[in-house]
Write an enzyme that holds these catalytic residues in place. Structure first.
Site, PDB file in Angstrom:
ATOM      1  N   HIS A 262     -11.697  25.849  11.125  1.00  0.00           N
ATOM      2  CA  HIS A 262     -12.218  25.049  12.237  1.00  0.00           C
ATOM      3  C   HIS A 262     -11.061  24.901  13.230  1.00  0.00           C
ATOM      4  CE1 HIS A 262     -14.484  21.749  14.237  1.00  0.00           C
ATOM      5  NE2 HIS A 262     -13.312  21.153  14.336  1.00  0.00           N
TER       6      HIS A 262
ATOM      7  N   GLU B 139     -13.746  23.305  18.069  1.00  0.00           N
ATOM      8  CA  GLU B 139     -13.926  21.910  18.516  1.00  0.00           C
ATOM      9  C   GLU B 139     -13.522  21.756  19.985  1.00  0.00           C
ATOM     10  OE1 GLU B 139     -12.632  18.851  15.749  1.00  0.00           O
ATOM     11  OE2 GLU B 139     -11.653  17.798  17.407  1.00  0.00           O
TER      12      GLU B 139
ATOM     13  N   SER C  78     -15.644  27.635  13.217  1.00  0.00           N
ATOM     14  CA  SER C  78     -16.164  26.691  14.205  1.00  0.00           C
ATOM     15  C   SER C  78     -15.044  26.310  15.170  1.00  0.00           C
ATOM     16  CB  SER C  78     -16.732  25.455  13.503  1.00  0.00           C
ATOM     17  OG  SER C  78     -15.811  24.948  12.560  1.00  0.00           O
TER      18      SER C  78
ATOM     19  N   PHE D 187       0.983  13.905  18.858  1.00  0.00           N
ATOM     20  CA  PHE D 187      -0.271  13.905  18.087  1.00  0.00           C
ATOM     21  C   PHE D 187       0.028  13.788  16.597  1.00  0.00           C
ATOM     22  CE2 PHE D 187      -3.496  16.582  20.735  1.00  0.00           C
ATOM     23  CZ  PHE D 187      -3.615  15.534  21.608  1.00  0.00           C
TER      24      PHE D 187
ATOM     25  N   ASP E 162     -11.029   5.329  15.372  1.00  0.00           N
ATOM     26  CA  ASP E 162      -9.974   4.312  15.449  1.00  0.00           C
ATOM     27  C   ASP E 162     -10.371   3.291  16.502  1.00  0.00           C
ATOM     28  OD1 ASP E 162      -8.079   5.354  13.535  1.00  0.00           O
ATOM     29  OD2 ASP E 162      -7.856   7.029  14.936  1.00  0.00           O
TER      30      ASP E 162
HETATM   31  P1  FAD Z   1     -12.389   7.031   6.735  1.00  0.00           P
HETATM   32  O1  FAD Z   1     -12.844   8.136   5.868  1.00  0.00           O
HETATM   33  O2  FAD Z   1     -13.228   5.807   6.796  1.00  0.00           O
HETATM   34  O3  FAD Z   1     -10.901   6.651   6.302  1.00  0.00           O
HETATM   35  C1  FAD Z   1     -10.085   5.840   7.120  1.00  0.00           C
HETATM   36  C2  FAD Z   1      -9.034   5.123   6.294  1.00  0.00           C
HETATM   37  O4  FAD Z   1      -9.648   4.101   5.519  1.00  0.00           O
HETATM   38  C3  FAD Z   1      -8.309   6.020   5.280  1.00  0.00           C
HETATM   39  O5  FAD Z   1      -6.990   5.569   5.176  1.00  0.00           O
HETATM   40  C4  FAD Z   1      -9.078   5.788   3.983  1.00  0.00           C
HETATM   41  O6  FAD Z   1      -8.276   6.013   2.825  1.00  0.00           O
HETATM   42  C5  FAD Z   1      -9.455   4.306   4.124  1.00  0.00           C
HETATM   43  N1  FAD Z   1     -10.761   4.027   3.506  1.00  0.00           N
HETATM   44  C6  FAD Z   1     -11.896   4.762   3.588  1.00  0.00           C
HETATM   45  N2  FAD Z   1     -12.913   4.186   2.915  1.00  0.00           N
HETATM   46  C7  FAD Z   1     -12.406   3.033   2.377  1.00  0.00           C
HETATM   47  C8  FAD Z   1     -12.969   2.009   1.589  1.00  0.00           C
HETATM   48  N3  FAD Z   1     -14.268   2.053   1.224  1.00  0.00           N
HETATM   49  N4  FAD Z   1     -12.153   0.968   1.226  1.00  0.00           N
HETATM   50  C9  FAD Z   1     -10.853   0.943   1.608  1.00  0.00           C
HETATM   51  N5  FAD Z   1     -10.265   1.907   2.369  1.00  0.00           N
HETATM   52  C10 FAD Z   1     -11.040   2.929   2.753  1.00  0.00           C
HETATM   53  N6  FAD Z   1     -11.546  10.378  16.050  1.00  0.00           N
HETATM   54  C11 FAD Z   1     -12.317  10.030  17.109  1.00  0.00           C
HETATM   55  O7  FAD Z   1     -12.183   8.899  17.639  1.00  0.00           O
HETATM   56  N7  FAD Z   1     -13.253  10.883  17.628  1.00  0.00           N
HETATM   57  C12 FAD Z   1     -13.466  12.108  17.100  1.00  0.00           C
HETATM   58  O8  FAD Z   1     -14.313  12.856  17.588  1.00  0.00           O
HETATM   59  C13 FAD Z   1     -12.681  12.516  15.965  1.00  0.00           C
HETATM   60  N8  FAD Z   1     -12.877  13.710  15.381  1.00  0.00           N
HETATM   61  C14 FAD Z   1     -12.164  14.039  14.242  1.00  0.00           C
HETATM   62  C15 FAD Z   1     -12.447  15.245  13.588  1.00  0.00           C
HETATM   63  C16 FAD Z   1     -11.753  15.602  12.443  1.00  0.00           C
HETATM   64  C17 FAD Z   1     -12.091  16.904  11.760  1.00  0.00           C
HETATM   65  C18 FAD Z   1     -10.734  14.750  11.930  1.00  0.00           C
HETATM   66  C19 FAD Z   1      -9.954  15.145  10.706  1.00  0.00           C
HETATM   67  C20 FAD Z   1     -10.452  13.549  12.563  1.00  0.00           C
HETATM   68  C21 FAD Z   1     -11.163  13.172  13.719  1.00  0.00           C
HETATM   69  N9  FAD Z   1     -10.944  11.956  14.377  1.00  0.00           N
HETATM   70  C22 FAD Z   1     -11.712  11.602  15.469  1.00  0.00           C
HETATM   71  C23 FAD Z   1      -9.894  11.043  13.898  1.00  0.00           C
HETATM   72  C24 FAD Z   1     -10.438  10.013  12.893  1.00  0.00           C
HETATM   73  O9  FAD Z   1     -11.395   9.196  13.515  1.00  0.00           O
HETATM   74  C25 FAD Z   1      -9.258   9.178  12.403  1.00  0.00           C
HETATM   75  O10 FAD Z   1      -8.434   9.971  11.574  1.00  0.00           O
HETATM   76  C26 FAD Z   1      -9.627   7.867  11.721  1.00  0.00           C
HETATM   77  O11 FAD Z   1      -8.412   7.119  11.589  1.00  0.00           O
HETATM   78  C27 FAD Z   1     -10.221   8.019  10.329  1.00  0.00           C
HETATM   79  O12 FAD Z   1     -11.491   8.489  10.362  1.00  0.00           O
HETATM   80  P2  FAD Z   1     -12.236   8.917   8.996  1.00  0.00           P
HETATM   81  O13 FAD Z   1     -13.590   9.271   9.335  1.00  0.00           O
HETATM   82  O14 FAD Z   1     -11.403   9.883   8.253  1.00  0.00           O
HETATM   83  O15 FAD Z   1     -12.199   7.491   8.249  1.00  0.00           O
END
Ligand code: FAD
Length: 294
Positions: A275, A27, A25, A225, A118
């Site tokens: 990816h 991005e 895939s 980054f 974020d």
């Molecule tokens: P989560 O899985 O929620 O984790 C975030 C943090 O919170 C981690 O440190 C985790 O350990 C902690 N955490 C999770 N759940 C809990 C809980 N229940 N209690 C306590 N702590 C918890 N960002 C964008 O803005 N737009 C995008 O399109 C985008 N695409 C991305 C695509 C990929 C493949 C990746 C790997 C990252 C992407 N990001 C994007 C970045 C991402 O949004 C950031 O890395 C963000 O900081 C974390 O997102 P997450 O979904 O992993 O969060």
């Protein structure tokens, strides 16, 4: 190379190197200008010739690219390739996410990359969702099995997590909430990925963990980054990259060697696919795939 929704027997086979069908895939980020849109169309056309499983399109922090992400995704899907919007939930409301999901469903989109995202600088409130597992749960509640949900994984540990152990537990929460697959943050240490996949298997996590690949074309932006997202650039790579200075051709040749070898190793061992973080460029990805004879 169609991407079928993954069932348990298929998943078990995917960890046997000779048997798995590999998933590819690419991005994109939504174009920021009319010129960017024309250029992205050209990039898309070149990469679409490889018949990837899907293209994904990022979602700006706090929903800042909501319409542009939507338009880009629908445009790709209408040109005949599956497209997956990224959707981040931080600073959003349930009503807002519900309406976005409905728009995608109405337009035949069936894959989604579900993220926390974020908080944009200056924004204080996290909104109605705190973490990505809550978004995955909400998508399942709202739309059942309609979407194939991909989530983020961090073999080198998310930079804001309390510890590697809690980060892994949090990753598992997303899988338990209904994620079908994961895409990793990019990395250059293959061992971190192998360790993570092994830990998943031992913890009963059987979804495909697809490595996110960042081609190397220049290094100032890559360093920036990597600092932000917690991706480690090994010392030997950093030193080499620094030594090339403004010699772009050497940076690119080195990057192509290193990233192609990384991809080959990942695919030879257990990776279910790749990816690519394309940065809206086709040439670096095509060069790597050419080396891999894909
Ligand atoms: P989560 O899985 O929620 O984790 C975030 C943090 O919170 C981690 O440190 C985790 O350990 C902690 N955490 C999770 N759940 C809990 C809980 N229940 N209690 C306590 N702590 C918890 N960002 C964008 O803005 N737009 C995008 O399109 C985008 N695409 C991305 C695509 C990929 C493949 C990746 C790997 C990252 C992407 N990001 C994007 C970045 C991402 O949004 C950031 O890395 C963000 O900081 C974390 O997102 P997450 O979904 O992993 O969060």
């Amino acid at each position: 190379m169609g991407y079928t929704l993954l069932t348990q027997p298929i998943l078990n086979e995917m960890h046997t190197p000779e048997k798995h069908s590999q998933l590819f895939s690419f991005e994109f980020y939504p174009p920021k200008s009319p010129e960017g849109a024309i250029s992205l169309q050209q990039v898309y056309s070149k990469l679409a010739e490889l018949n990837p499983d899907f293209f994904s399109v990022t979602f700006g922090a706090g929903g800042s690219t909501r319409d542009k992400t939507f338009d880009t995704v629908v445009d790709i899907q209408n040109q005949g390739t599956a497209a997956a919007p990224h959707l981040s939930c931080v600073a959003s409301t349930k009503a807002n996410i519900r309406s976005i999901l409905k728009d995608y469903q109405d337009n035949g989109i069936s894959k989604i990359v579900a993220l926390r995202g974020d908080l944009p600088s200056g924004m204080m409130s996290a909104g109605e969702f705190r973490f990505a597992n809550e978004l995955v749960e909400f998508i399942r509640q709202e739309s059942g099995d309609h979407f194939e949900i991909h989530v983020a994984a961090y073999p080198e540990v998310h930079p804001q997590s309390e510890s590697a152990t809690s980060d892994f537990k949090n990753f598992k929460r997303k899988v338990d909430a209904g994620a079908n697959a994961a895409i990793t943050q990019y990395f250059y240490n293959a061992e971190a990925y192998f360790y993570f996949v092994d830990k998943c298997e031992k913890s009963g996590i059987n979804i495909p963990i697809v490595p996110g690949i960042m081609p190397i074309t220049q290094y100032t932006q890559l360093f920036r980054f990597s600092e932000m997202c917690g991706a480690d650039i090994p010392r030997w790579m950093r030193k080499r990259l620094e030594s090339f200075g403004d010699d772009k051709a050497s940076v690119q040749a080195f990057g192509l060697d290193v990233v192609s070898e990384l991809c080959q190793r990942l695919l030879d061992q257990c990776a279910p696919g790749l990816h690519f973080y394309t940065m809206n460029q086709s040439v670096p990805c095509l060069a790597i795939l050419d080396r891999l004879k894909i």
